[in-house]
Design an enzyme around this catalytic site. Structure first.
Site, PDB file in Angstrom:
ATOM      1  N   HIS B  58       3.762   4.998 -81.657  1.00  0.00           N
ATOM      2  CA  HIS B  58       3.922   6.326 -81.047  1.00  0.00           C
ATOM      3  C   HIS B  58       3.213   7.336 -81.944  1.00  0.00           C
ATOM      4  O   HIS B  58       3.664   7.616 -83.047  1.00  0.00           O
ATOM      5  CB  HIS B  58       5.400   6.678 -80.902  1.00  0.00           C
ATOM      6  CG  HIS B  58       6.125   5.769 -79.954  1.00  0.00           C
ATOM      7  ND1 HIS B  58       6.116   5.962 -78.593  1.00  0.00           N
ATOM      8  CD2 HIS B  58       6.847   4.639 -80.167  1.00  0.00           C
ATOM      9  CE1 HIS B  58       6.820   5.003 -78.000  1.00  0.00           C
ATOM     10  NE2 HIS B  58       7.271   4.179 -78.940  1.00  0.00           N
ATOM     11  N   ARG B  60       2.446  10.441 -80.847  1.00  0.00           N
ATOM     12  CA  ARG B  60       3.040  11.752 -80.512  1.00  0.00           C
ATOM     13  C   ARG B  60       2.059  12.822 -80.057  1.00  0.00           C
ATOM     14  O   ARG B  60       2.477  13.922 -79.750  1.00  0.00           O
ATOM     15  CB  ARG B  60       3.862  12.307 -81.681  1.00  0.00           C
ATOM     16  CG  ARG B  60       4.984  11.393 -82.149  1.00  0.00           C
ATOM     17  CD  ARG B  60       6.045  11.240 -81.094  1.00  0.00           C
ATOM     18  NE  ARG B  60       7.200  10.512 -81.584  1.00  0.00           N
ATOM     19  CZ  ARG B  60       7.870   9.618 -80.852  1.00  0.00           C
ATOM     20  NH1 ARG B  60       7.494   9.343 -79.609  1.00  0.00           N
ATOM     21  NH2 ARG B  60       8.927   9.003 -81.351  1.00  0.00           N
ATOM     22  N   ASN B  90       4.005   7.745 -74.002  1.00  0.00           N
ATOM     23  CA  ASN B  90       5.088   8.719 -73.748  1.00  0.00           C
ATOM     24  C   ASN B  90       4.855  10.011 -74.527  1.00  0.00           C
ATOM     25  O   ASN B  90       5.679  10.453 -75.305  1.00  0.00           O
ATOM     26  CB  ASN B  90       6.462   8.116 -74.079  1.00  0.00           C
ATOM     27  CG  ASN B  90       6.593   7.671 -75.525  1.00  0.00           C
ATOM     28  OD1 ASN B  90       5.593   7.365 -76.164  1.00  0.00           O
ATOM     29  ND2 ASN B  90       7.806   7.660 -76.041  1.00  0.00           N
ATOM     30  N   ASP B 147       6.361   2.677 -71.517  1.00  0.00           N
ATOM     31  CA  ASP B 147       7.256   2.549 -72.681  1.00  0.00           C
ATOM     32  C   ASP B 147       8.160   3.750 -72.919  1.00  0.00           C
ATOM     33  O   ASP B 147       7.736   4.897 -72.847  1.00  0.00           O
ATOM     34  CB  ASP B 147       6.468   2.291 -73.966  1.00  0.00           C
ATOM     35  CG  ASP B 147       7.412   2.051 -75.135  1.00  0.00           C
ATOM     36  OD1 ASP B 147       8.298   1.192 -74.987  1.00  0.00           O
ATOM     37  OD2 ASP B 147       7.303   2.735 -76.150  1.00  0.00           O
ATOM     38  N   HIS B 174       8.842  -2.224 -71.231  1.00  0.00           N
ATOM     39  CA  HIS B 174      10.021  -1.834 -72.021  1.00  0.00           C
ATOM     40  C   HIS B 174      11.210  -2.262 -71.167  1.00  0.00           C
ATOM     41  O   HIS B 174      11.504  -1.627 -70.155  1.00  0.00           O
ATOM     42  CB  HIS B 174       9.986  -0.319 -72.243  1.00  0.00           C
ATOM     43  CG  HIS B 174      11.258   0.278 -72.751  1.00  0.00           C
ATOM     44  ND1 HIS B 174      11.347   0.882 -73.984  1.00  0.00           N
ATOM     45  CD2 HIS B 174      12.486   0.401 -72.195  1.00  0.00           C
ATOM     46  CE1 HIS B 174      12.582   1.342 -74.164  1.00  0.00           C
ATOM     47  NE2 HIS B 174      13.292   1.059 -73.091  1.00  0.00           N
ATOM     48  N   ASN B 273      15.643   2.553 -79.770  1.00  0.00           N
ATOM     49  CA  ASN B 273      15.758   1.945 -78.454  1.00  0.00           C
ATOM     50  C   ASN B 273      14.657   0.911 -78.282  1.00  0.00           C
ATOM     51  O   ASN B 273      13.490   1.266 -78.353  1.00  0.00           O
ATOM     52  CB  ASN B 273      15.651   3.031 -77.374  1.00  0.00           C
ATOM     53  CG  ASN B 273      15.958   2.478 -76.000  1.00  0.00           C
ATOM     54  OD1 ASN B 273      16.539   1.415 -75.859  1.00  0.00           O
ATOM     55  ND2 ASN B 273      15.536   3.188 -74.972  1.00  0.00           N
ATOM     56  N   ASP B 300       6.691  -0.325 -83.434  1.00  0.00           N
ATOM     57  CA  ASP B 300       7.408   0.706 -82.670  1.00  0.00           C
ATOM     58  C   ASP B 300       7.579   1.968 -83.534  1.00  0.00           C
ATOM     59  O   ASP B 300       8.604   2.649 -83.499  1.00  0.00           O
ATOM     60  CB  ASP B 300       8.760   0.201 -82.161  1.00  0.00           C
ATOM     61  CG  ASP B 300       9.305   1.077 -81.013  1.00  0.00           C
ATOM     62  OD1 ASP B 300       8.649   2.079 -80.668  1.00  0.00           O
ATOM     63  OD2 ASP B 300      10.386   0.750 -80.488  1.00  0.00           O
ATOM     64  N   HIS B 304       9.901  11.256 -85.865  1.00  0.00           N
ATOM     65  CA  HIS B 304      10.659  12.423 -85.394  1.00  0.00           C
ATOM     66  C   HIS B 304      10.825  13.374 -86.575  1.00  0.00           C
ATOM     67  O   HIS B 304      11.098  12.924 -87.688  1.00  0.00           O
ATOM     68  CB  HIS B 304      12.046  12.019 -84.884  1.00  0.00           C
ATOM     69  CG  HIS B 304      12.014  11.245 -83.600  1.00  0.00           C
ATOM     70  ND1 HIS B 304      11.679  11.821 -82.400  1.00  0.00           N
ATOM     71  CD2 HIS B 304      12.258   9.943 -83.335  1.00  0.00           C
ATOM     72  CE1 HIS B 304      11.731  10.899 -81.440  1.00  0.00           C
ATOM     73  NE2 HIS B 304      12.070   9.742 -81.981  1.00  0.00           N
ATOM     74  N   GLY B 319      14.358   6.161 -82.432  1.00  0.00           N
ATOM     75  CA  GLY B 319      13.063   5.819 -83.006  1.00  0.00           C
ATOM     76  C   GLY B 319      13.043   5.947 -84.509  1.00  0.00           C
ATOM     77  O   GLY B 319      13.744   6.772 -85.082  1.00  0.00           O
TER      78      GLY B 319
END
Lengths: 312, 423
Positions: B58, B60, B90, B147, B174, B273, B300, B304, B319
């Site tokens: 990710h 972001r 995502n 995902d 996912h 998750n 994964d 954050h 996450g």
């Protein structure tokens, strides 16, 4: 002991100690001027993120009877409505130098988090579905007061156990003191992995009532219907509720307890709640003495008083 | 200018040998004893492996640059030995059309690793109608996933599989049935029961794995399972592969390292998750890797910012970081030969992402110079502050691990040398 986050922080000895102290504070509460100077100069902050009448009032009365100052914090009139995080709010409150922060939050674990963000003692006044330790303590105190001891008592807990913080604390406290606990609820209102709890589970209230010392009810909320956990409250009451007919099977002297608020007529029939062996008001009354005991235990034993208000 | 990697043990899918490796103009130009070059990178006691490929990153960007950018995530990747990452869709806006794919690929030019992107299976990752997979595939997208969400509608998933198979791309799922998982924030079991945190049962994942295996058999389209976390899922995938269904699977490093007991701290840094599972599931994930029923280790990597991870457990986003700790956790936690670990991190995921020939080796003359050099014995302690990521949400703070990346070479350029980044 620094914090009271879980009944596990106390253990059987700690619970006994709280009860012994509560005996003393019950006597204080019966005096013409029910106040002692024990915590004079100490400040107790109330951090309630969730509506609460009895618990918040009970803590405030307990703190004042010990001569502590009470700092109120009301979510509706605070910066929480302006989006302030719990951590920032705790930092703000901590800067005013309270000795204890009493926390209620709808999310499990928030008191644990708060304890990591402040040098004050943290008391869990209910967090999500997790725990409500002072409720369990006052329940132990009530059973001890009425029946002499908790050890060896057969306690049936009925109602919505899955979503109840009271259930988790009570099961831990009652079993720590040597009671035998049986949970009675439809499987949808039992917690997951209930076989890992130190309890028996029974699907029939009729099978256990005639053989118990305490029937302890927990609120069954309306919304459990819409979550498909119950077909209807009517069916719940018919199958699992403590109705008048079922209550007749209780042995003489068995207590009917409930932490409130009650959904009258759902988990327990109103007539049953009005009998002399129902202890709802005693539980509330004992709550004050028990919370005085908890505040005393956390704050009075502090050998080195911290400097107050070092930040401004 | 040529670079020589001296004195390492070269490990790729053809085997292991002690050799120097010379890189020039983006390619490997020599593998053998006593080679020289303009710059010398010491690799004594180290493994020289194909650069790692992360199927599940990710980054972001666009939309959450306060957590990570493609550039900072890229630096975290190369510090972890990854020469290529596949970005998850995502973002905000989600990567569900050619325009966003182009933006991500353009931003990827600033990153020190090769940045590939996945595309969403459905518009907005909402699970309602197909995203324009063909126009994204034309831009090089090879892996499609929603995902963060599983595709809930079985009929839609069937059509997506048929459509994707026709394009020669792969769908990655996912696996999570929303109606079972909804409202859950950790694994449903003894710990969630005790902690009073609403749980997600293992079955929420396993049911979708079963469904997609049936759909794969039905449509003939391959499917890749992302971050499998339960023993049940691993067993189901193993049985399907034995029956000849064309499915592949990845597991995330935290699922073979941590268990749901970590949530007892109520620290949302352990919220992820799919959630951390009990020790039996963690062990099954390890066994799946050992037995070959799982094809790849993925990170994964999910950055954050700190304030997001200071919320109450049930309000914090799921996450955790993963790029810079993946190799060390694999070497520390899995009792596997080094070559097997390298395969799980490089050529096996490279094959799933369609990157063979570019990433994942083998390390032979004229192959693209995407390499990672690591010391398999160096022990170190994870320090959340010592990261190239913009975020700090590693669940491994203070943990002692073994195995550390020393140099990373991407497209012939040494971007990490002796753990120092070379912008």
């Amino acid at each position: 002991m620094k914090h009271l986050l879980s009944i596990n922080d106390l253990g059987a000895e700690g619970i006994d100690e709280v009860c012994r102290l509560a005996d003393h504070f019950t006597e204080v509460s019966q005096r013409p001027i029910p106040k002692v100077p024990t915590l004079r100069g100490k400040t107790v902050a109330m951090l309630f993120y969730e509506d609460s009448t009895r618990t918040r009032l009970s803590f405030e009365v307990a703190a004042r009877r010990l001569s502590a100052d009470v700092m109120g914090f009301s979510v509706s009139s605070s910066s929480v409505n302006k989006g302030e995080s719990v951590r920032d709010t705790v930092a703000t409150i901590s800067a005013m130098g309270p000795d204890a922060i009493v926390v209620r939050h709808r999310s499990a674990g928030v008191p644990h988090q708060v304890a990591g963000w402040t040098s004050a003692s943290v008391i869990n006044a209910g967090d999500g579905w997790h725990e409500h330790p002072t409720q369990a303590l006052l329940d132990c105190y009530t059973i001890r007061d009425r029946l002499g001891s908790v050890a060896g008592r057969r306690i049936v807990i009925l109602g919505d156990i899955k979503h109840s913080r009271v259930a988790r604390s009570c099961v831990m406290a009652f079993t720590a003191l040597g009671a035998k606990v049986t949970l009675v609820a439809p499987a949808t209102l039992l917690p997951p992995a209930v076989d890992s709890w130190p309890v028996d589970v029974c699907s029939s209230l009729d099978a256990v009532l005639s053989d118990c010392d305490v029937a302890y009810g927990l609120r069954v909320q309306q919304e459990r219907q819409s979550e498909a956990l119950l077909p209807s409250l009517r069916e719940y009451t018919a199958q699992w509720g403590l109705t008048v007919a079922r209550a007749a099977r209780l042995p003489a002297g068995a207590l009917v307890m409930h932490p409130g608020p009650v959904n009258r007529g759902v988990e327990i029939a109103p007539e049953v709640l009005d009998r002399p062996n129902a202890t709802l008001n005693e539980q509330v009354r004992h709550g004050v003495a028990v919370r005085m005991a908890v505040l005393y235990l956390l704050l009075a034993a502090d050998p080195e008083p911290r400097p107050q208000g070092e930040a401004s | 200018m040529s670079t020589v990697i001296k004195g390492g043990l070269v490990v790729d899918q053809t085997g292991e040998r002690t050799a120097d490796v010379v890189v020039d103009d983006g390619r490997v130009v020599g593998v053998g004893p006593d080679l020289s070059g303009d710059e010398v990178l010491d690799a004594a006691g180290c493994v020289v492996a194909p650069g790692f490929v992360d199927l599940h990153t990710h980054l972001r960007q666009p939309g959450a640059e306060e957590a990570e950018t493609i550039e900072t995530g890229g630096w975290a990747a190369v510090r972890g030995g990854f020469s290529a990452v596949v970005a998850m869709p995502n973002t905000n806006p989600p990567i569900d059309c050619a325009a966003v794919v182009q933006e991500v690929l353009a931003l990827g030019g600033k990153a020190p690793c090769d940045v590939y992107t996945s595309g969403a299976i459905t518009v907005g990752r909402r699970g309602e109608r197909l995203a324009p997979m063909a126009e994204m595939a034309e831009l090089g997208v090879r892996l499609f996933t929603d995902d963060g969400n599983g595709v809930q509608d079985a009929g839609l998933m069937r059509r997506a599989m048929e459509y994707a198979a026709g394009l020669g791309v792969i769908l990655a799922q996912h696996c999570e049935i929303d109606s079972l998982a909804a409202g859950g924030h950790m694994h449903e079991g003894e710990w969630s029961s005790r902690l009073g945190i609403p749980g997600v049962p293992a079955e929420a994942e396993e049911l979708m794995v079963m469904r997609d295996i049936a759909l794969s058999r039905f449509t003939g389209a391959p499917v890749h399972f992302q971050h499998l976390s339960t023993g049940g899922s691993i067993a189901i995938v193993q049985a399907a592969r034995q029956a000849g269904v064309e499915v592949t699977a990845e597991v995330a490093t935290h699922h073979f390292t941590l268990t749901d007991e970590a949530c007892a701290s109520y620290d949302p840094v352990f919220k992820v998750n799919p959630p951390l599972r009990p020790p039996e599931d963690r062990d099954a994930v390890r066994q799946g890797l050992a037995a070959g029923s799982v094809d790849a280790i993925a990170t994964d990597h999910a950055p954050h910012p700190p304030d997001a991870k200071e919320l109450p457990f049930d309000q914090a986003p799921p996450g955790m970081l993963g790029l810079e700790t993946a190799l060390a956790l694999a070497l520390t936690e899995l009792d596997l030969p080094i070559a097997k670990v390298v395969g799980l991190l490089s050529w096996q995921p490279a094959a799933i992402a369609g990157l063979n020939g570019v990433h994942g080796g083998p390390i032979t003359p004229d192959s693209p110079a995407n390499l990672c050099v690591f010391d398999p014995e160096e022990t170190w302690t994870v320090d959340p502050g010592d990261t190239a990521s913009r975020s700090r949400n590693t669940p491994y703070a203070g943990r002692q691990v073994r195995g550390r990346v020393r140099h990373t070479i991407v497209g012939g350029r040494a971007v990490v040398v002796d753990r120092e980044m070379r912008p």
